[in-house]
Write a protein that holds these residues in place. Structure first.
Motif, PDB file in Angstrom:
ATOM      1  N   SER A 150       0.829  -1.209   0.000  1.00 48.15           N
ATOM      2  CA  SER A 150       0.000   0.000   0.000  1.00 48.15           C
ATOM      3  C   SER A 150       0.862   1.256   0.000  1.00 48.15           C
ATOM      4  O   SER A 150       0.648   2.172  -0.807  1.00 48.15           O
ATOM      5  CB  SER A 150      -0.921   0.014   1.213  1.00 48.15           C
ATOM      6  N   TRP A 151       1.826   1.330   0.912  1.00 45.52           N
ATOM      7  CA  TRP A 151       2.681   2.514   0.986  1.00 45.52           C
ATOM      8  C   TRP A 151       3.577   2.633  -0.241  1.00 45.52           C
ATOM      9  O   TRP A 151       3.814   3.730  -0.737  1.00 45.52           O
ATOM     10  CB  TRP A 151       3.540   2.477   2.254  1.00 45.52           C
ATOM     11  N   GLY A 152       4.079   1.505  -0.729  1.00 41.15           N
ATOM     12  CA  GLY A 152       4.944   1.537  -1.909  1.00 41.15           C
ATOM     13  C   GLY A 152       4.225   2.045  -3.138  1.00 41.15           C
ATOM     14  O   GLY A 152       4.753   2.867  -3.893  1.00 41.15           O
ATOM     15  N   SER A 153       3.003   1.575  -3.346  1.00 44.66           N
ATOM     16  CA  SER A 153       2.244   2.052  -4.511  1.00 44.66           C
ATOM     17  C   SER A 153       1.901   3.525  -4.367  1.00 44.66           C
ATOM     18  O   SER A 153       1.920   4.274  -5.344  1.00 44.66           O
ATOM     19  CB  SER A 153       0.978   1.220  -4.704  1.00 44.66           C
ATOM     20  N   LEU A 154       1.602   3.965  -3.155  1.00 47.14           N
ATOM     21  CA  LEU A 154       1.324   5.379  -2.916  1.00 47.14           C
ATOM     22  C   LEU A 154       2.554   6.227  -3.232  1.00 47.14           C
ATOM     23  O   LEU A 154       2.447   7.278  -3.882  1.00 47.14           O
ATOM     24  CB  LEU A 154       0.887   5.600  -1.467  1.00 47.14           C
ATOM     25  N   LEU A 155       3.722   5.783  -2.807  1.00 47.03           N
ATOM     26  CA  LEU A 155       4.950   6.524  -3.084  1.00 47.03           C
ATOM     27  C   LEU A 155       5.274   6.567  -4.571  1.00 47.03           C
ATOM     28  O   LEU A 155       5.671   7.608  -5.100  1.00 47.03           O
ATOM     29  CB  LEU A 155       6.124   5.908  -2.319  1.00 47.03           C
ATOM     30  N   ILE A 156       5.100   5.454  -5.254  1.00 47.44           N
ATOM     31  CA  ILE A 156       5.410   5.401  -6.683  1.00 47.44           C
ATOM     32  C   ILE A 156       4.460   6.295  -7.474  1.00 47.44           C
ATOM     33  O   ILE A 156       4.896   7.100  -8.299  1.00 47.44           O
ATOM     34  CB  ILE A 156       5.372   3.948  -7.193  1.00 47.44           C
ATOM     35  N   VAL A 157       3.164   6.165  -7.243  1.00 50.03           N
ATOM     36  CA  VAL A 157       2.182   6.992  -7.958  1.00 50.03           C
ATOM     37  C   VAL A 157       2.373   8.465  -7.593  1.00 50.03           C
ATOM     38  O   VAL A 157       2.328   9.341  -8.460  1.00 50.03           O
ATOM     39  CB  VAL A 157       0.745   6.520  -7.660  1.00 50.03           C
ATOM     40  N   ILE A 169       5.363   9.897  -9.462  1.00 53.17           N
ATOM     41  CA  ILE A 169       5.062  10.119 -10.875  1.00 53.17           C
ATOM     42  C   ILE A 169       4.250  11.396 -11.053  1.00 53.17           C
ATOM     43  O   ILE A 169       4.544  12.222 -11.922  1.00 53.17           O
ATOM     44  CB  ILE A 169       4.342   8.891 -11.474  1.00 53.17           C
ATOM     45  N   VAL A 170       3.222  11.584 -10.226  1.00 53.66           N
ATOM     46  CA  VAL A 170       2.406  12.801 -10.310  1.00 53.66           C
ATOM     47  C   VAL A 170       3.254  14.032  -9.995  1.00 53.66           C
ATOM     48  O   VAL A 170       3.171  15.052 -10.681  1.00 53.66           O
ATOM     49  CB  VAL A 170       1.185  12.699  -9.370  1.00 53.66           C
ATOM     50  N   PHE A 171       4.073  13.946  -8.952  1.00 47.05           N
ATOM     51  CA  PHE A 171       4.957  15.051  -8.577  1.00 47.05           C
ATOM     52  C   PHE A 171       5.875  15.431  -9.734  1.00 47.05           C
ATOM     53  O   PHE A 171       6.036  16.605 -10.064  1.00 47.05           O
ATOM     54  CB  PHE A 171       5.771  14.642  -7.345  1.00 47.05           C
ATOM     55  N   ALA A 172       6.496  14.443 -10.358  1.00 47.41           N
ATOM     56  CA  ALA A 172       7.421  14.702 -11.452  1.00 47.41           C
ATOM     57  C   ALA A 172       6.707  15.321 -12.653  1.00 47.41           C
ATOM     58  O   ALA A 172       7.211  16.274 -13.254  1.00 47.41           O
ATOM     59  CB  ALA A 172       8.126  13.405 -11.863  1.00 47.41           C
TER      60      ALA A 172
END
Length: 75
Positions: free
Chosen positions: A27-34, A37-40
């Motif tokens: 859960s936390w890993g997918s939140l960080l990855i997504v 991507i949005v941040f970038a």
């Protein structure tokens, strides 16, 4: 969650804790990855827009809707 797995599913404590930790890390890993991507993408879009604004100011012309007067909505 681990307590529920032990009581309801009858799993061992070790297995229930392992499942809970794996679920949390996914859960936390997918939140960080997504989120990254949005941040970038947002910062790429903002920096590209800022570069266009600077280039237009150097050339002495308006960018996008800067030339139109601002009208306020009644709604």
């Amino acid at each position: 969650m681990a307590t529920a797995l032990v009581i309801v599913a009858g799993l061992s404590k070790t297995l229930a804790i392992s499942i809970a930790l794996l679920d949390g890390s996914i859960s936390w890993g997918s939140l960080l990855i997504v989120g990254f991507i949005v941040f970038a993408l947002v910062h790429l879009w903002i920096s590209r827009d800022a570069a266009a604004q600077r280039a237009a100011q150097v050339e002495g012309r308006a960018v996008r809707d800067d030339a139109r007067p601002v009208t306020h909505s009644v709604v």
